[in-house]
Motif scaffolding. Structure first.
Motif, PDB file in Angstrom:
ATOM      1  N   PHE A   1      67.640  41.308 -27.976  1.00 11.54           N
ATOM      2  CA  PHE A   1      68.302  42.364 -27.210  1.00 11.54           C
ATOM      3  C   PHE A   1      68.042  42.182 -25.715  1.00 11.54           C
ATOM      4  N   ALA A   2      66.860  41.670 -25.367  1.00 10.99           N
ATOM      5  CA  ALA A   2      66.547  41.449 -23.953  1.00 10.99           C
ATOM      6  C   ALA A   2      67.447  40.367 -23.356  1.00 10.99           C
ATOM      7  N   THR A   3      67.741  39.329 -24.135  1.00  9.88           N
ATOM      8  CA  THR A   3      68.595  38.247 -23.613  1.00  9.88           C
ATOM      9  C   THR A   3      70.022  38.715 -23.394  1.00  9.88           C
ATOM     10  N   HIS A   4      70.466  39.740 -24.112  1.00 12.44           N
ATOM     11  CA  HIS A   4      71.835  40.228 -23.923  1.00 12.44           C
ATOM     12  C   HIS A   4      72.019  40.892 -22.559  1.00 12.44           C
ATOM     13  N   ILE A   5      70.936  41.303 -21.946  1.00 10.90           N
ATOM     14  CA  ILE A   5      71.044  41.977 -20.646  1.00 10.90           C
ATOM     15  C   ILE A   5      71.460  40.990 -19.555  1.00 10.90           C
ATOM     16  N   VAL A   6      70.978  39.756 -19.668  1.00  8.19           N
ATOM     17  CA  VAL A   6      71.244  38.752 -18.627  1.00  8.19           C
ATOM     18  C   VAL A   6      72.746  38.468 -18.480  1.00  8.19           C
ATOM     19  N   PRO A   7      73.492  38.193 -19.549  1.00  7.48           N
ATOM     20  CA  PRO A   7      74.940  37.961 -19.376  1.00  7.48           C
ATOM     21  C   PRO A   7      75.664  39.163 -18.776  1.00  7.48           C
ATOM     22  N   VAL A   8      75.216  40.369 -19.117  1.00  3.70           N
ATOM     23  CA  VAL A   8      75.859  41.561 -18.562  1.00  3.70           C
ATOM     24  C   VAL A   8      75.657  41.607 -17.047  1.00  3.70           C
ATOM     25  N   ILE A   9      74.435  41.278 -16.608  1.00  6.41           N
ATOM     26  CA  ILE A   9      74.148  41.268 -15.165  1.00  6.41           C
ATOM     27  C   ILE A   9      74.982  40.189 -14.458  1.00  6.41           C
ATOM     28  N   VAL A  10      75.099  39.034 -15.091  1.00  4.28           N
ATOM     29  CA  VAL A  10      75.918  37.956 -14.515  1.00  4.28           C
ATOM     30  C   VAL A  10      77.373  38.395 -14.405  1.00  4.28           C
ATOM     31  N   ALA A  11      77.874  39.045 -15.461  1.00  2.84           N
ATOM     32  CA  ALA A  11      79.261  39.522 -15.444  1.00  2.84           C
ATOM     33  C   ALA A  11      79.468  40.546 -14.337  1.00  2.84           C
ATOM     34  N   LYS A  12      78.480  41.417 -14.153  1.00  2.00           N
ATOM     35  CA  LYS A  12      78.566  42.433 -13.112  1.00  2.00           C
ATOM     36  C   LYS A  12      78.663  41.799 -11.722  1.00  2.00           C
ATOM     37  N   GLU A  13      77.916  40.717 -11.498  1.00  2.00           N
ATOM     38  CA  GLU A  13      77.934  40.029 -10.214  1.00  2.00           C
ATOM     39  C   GLU A  13      79.227  39.241 -10.005  1.00  2.00           C
ATOM     40  N   ALA A  14      79.826  38.807 -11.126  1.00  2.00           N
ATOM     41  CA  ALA A  14      81.018  37.952 -11.013  1.00  2.00           C
ATOM     42  C   ALA A  14      82.316  38.733 -10.922  1.00  2.00           C
ATOM     43  N   ILE A  15      82.286  40.017 -11.217  1.00  3.38           N
ATOM     44  CA  ILE A  15      83.522  40.816 -11.225  1.00  3.38           C
ATOM     45  C   ILE A  15      84.226  40.823  -9.864  1.00  3.38           C
TER      46      ILE A  15
ATOM     47  N   LEU B   1      69.963  31.145 -23.903  1.00  2.00           N
ATOM     48  CA  LEU B   1      68.841  32.088 -23.970  1.00  2.00           C
ATOM     49  C   LEU B   1      68.396  32.309 -25.417  1.00  2.00           C
ATOM     50  N   ARG B   2      69.378  32.438 -26.314  1.00  3.47           N
ATOM     51  CA  ARG B   2      69.043  32.711 -27.714  1.00  3.47           C
ATOM     52  C   ARG B   2      68.485  31.486 -28.431  1.00  3.47           C
ATOM     53  N   LYS B   3      69.109  30.363 -28.212  1.00  2.15           N
ATOM     54  CA  LYS B   3      68.737  29.169 -28.968  1.00  2.15           C
ATOM     55  C   LYS B   3      67.587  28.387 -28.351  1.00  2.15           C
ATOM     56  N   VAL B   4      67.552  28.329 -27.060  1.00  6.31           N
ATOM     57  CA  VAL B   4      66.532  27.507 -26.398  1.00  6.31           C
ATOM     58  C   VAL B   4      65.322  28.348 -26.020  1.00  6.31           C
TER      59      VAL B   4
END
Length: 431
Positions: free
Chosen positions: A84-98, A53-56
């Motif tokens: 800061f917006a891209t940091h939200i996506v990994p958090v959402i993924v982590a929430k779904e994977a817990i 997300l950050r690099k591409v």
């Protein structure tokens, strides 16, 4: 909508568990190792997502934004809004994977979900903070808002955002409703009022300063109480920063601009002229009537010639019509050296191209003191630039001091050590 279907989660967990079970470990150890491996895999996946997300994605968006002609999108990049917006996506993924990772430890799921919820609230709060900063920078570039206390309003909005985030984090951590927290907060309102007293006063003062147009960014203000004498460079919620002329920074509480007095030179700057109000002290025992020879000598001064001719005719007519006895100088009207000196200053400064004659202009006598008779110059220069103003004023007084002897006058000076030494030597010789 879930990122991973429940059946898929079960398959992934079961496959991993079966693979570890082949090692012949106990059921508990197998479950722990499965959880650890899935956690490591999740961390790697989250890192890859964040990296991509950050690099591409950001690289593509940044190139597109830089090619656009609008300014607001450039400010979004500058204040890292997209990052800061891209940091939200990994958090959402982590929430779904817990639920997948801690399937073998159901009691841990709630704690892990709380942690990710807190992380999500913080990420959203930082995102809003970056958006507000971009909006502030955009307004600063607008001439209509360039001199307004935008920072004060930004800080208020940030306080509100972080206050809401704090309530949500408290609610997540305790499992209680935000309303419960607000109710308990009302009981502690007195303490909060005390803690945020300066912020509240600053916010109210910022509104008053803005609405009454008392101070703008770029104004030259003087506030002796706080040692401030310079240009306002920033107006915040709690403080006003003033860059003094010696390049030091003075910080003034914002509410002090409302509660205390200060001097704003904006009116002078807008008028285009700065006032000269300075006196030169003349020894009173050097003031006298002028003789005919002295008057004739002063006629040679070009700026006084016409005035002396007109005034001489006026005085002679008055004295003749009133049958004045010319043997006594106190009779009738006479020209004095101080009067001609004052007229010379007036004519000299009035004809100067660096003095504005459309503003208040006066050369006057002040109340005599033990330091002599003050002759005050009250006028305005044609510039408000400080160093230019000082040069103009110095040039005028250089000339005035130099011409004093031509009028048979003396400037008052307190006795110096050399004067006292001469007097002492004279007294010693006489004794």
């Amino acid at each position: 909508m879930e990122l991973l279907d429940e059946n898929i989660q079960s398959d992934v967990y079961r496959s991993t568990l079966e693979m570890i079970a082949q090692l012949g470990l106990s059921s508990y150890s197998t479950t722990i190792i499965t959880t650890i491996l899935l956690s490591i895999a999740l961390v790697i996946i989250l890192y890859v997502i964040d990296f991509l997300l950050r690099k591409v994605l950001l690289l593509v968006l940044t190139n597109a934004i830089q090619k656009s002609k609008t300014k607001i999108d450039d400010l979004l990049i500058k204040n890292r809004v997209l990052q800061f917006a891209t940091h939200i996506v990994p958090v959402i993924v982590a929430k779904e994977a817990i639920p997948l990772i801690f399937k073998g430890f159901p009691n841990w799921i709630k704690i892990a979900m709380q942690i990710t919820d807190v992380a999500l609230v913080i990420a959203v709060g930082l995102l809003f903070n970056a958006i507000f900063k971009s909006f502030r920078d955009f307004l600063r570039g607008n001439k209509s808002f360039s001199d307004k206390p935008i920072d004060s309003y930004l800080q208020v909005m940030n306080i509100l955002v972080f206050f809401v985030c704090g309530i949500l984090i408290f609610s997540i951590a305790t499992g209680k409703s935000p309303i419960t927290f607000l109710v308990s907060l009302g009981a502690a309102s007195a303490v909060l009022m005390l803690v945020f007293k300066d912020s509240i006063l600053g916010f109210v003062a910022s509104i008053q300063v803005s609405m009454n147009d008392m101070v703008r960014v770029g104004d030259w203000i003087e506030m002796t109480k706080y040692g401030a004498d310079g240009t306002v460079i920033e107006i915040n919620l709690g403080t006003v920063k003033v860059q003094n002329f010696d390049k030091t920074i003075t910080t003034i509480p914002t509410y002090a601009l409302v509660s205390d007095s200060f001097r704003n030179y904006r009116g002078m700057q807008n008028a285009g002229g700065r006032r000269i109000k300075r006196s030169i002290n003349i020894k009173m025992n050097s003031i006298r009537f002028l003789t005919e020879d002295e008057i004739e000598e002063l006629k040679k001064i070009r700026m006084l010639h016409d005035f002396i001719v007109d005034r001489t005719n006026e005085i002679n007519q008055y004295n003749v019509s009133n049958k004045v006895d010319p043997t006594i100088l106190a009779n009738g009207r006479r020209m004095t050296n101080i009067g001609l000196f004052r007229q010379y200053i007036k004519t000299y400064t009035y004809n100067s191209p660096k003095i504005r004659t459309d503003l208040m202009f006066e050369v006057r006598q002040l109340q005599p003191t033990e330091h002599g008779l003050p002759i005050e110059l009250f006028m305005f220069t044609n510039t408000t630039v400080w160093n230019e103003y000082e040069v103009i004023m110095a040039d005028i007084f250089d000339h005035i001091i130099a011409v004093v002897p031509y009028f048979h006058l003396e400037i008052f000076e307190s006795p110096s050590s050399d004067d006292m030494r001469v007097i002492a030597e004279a007294l010693r010789r006489n004794n």
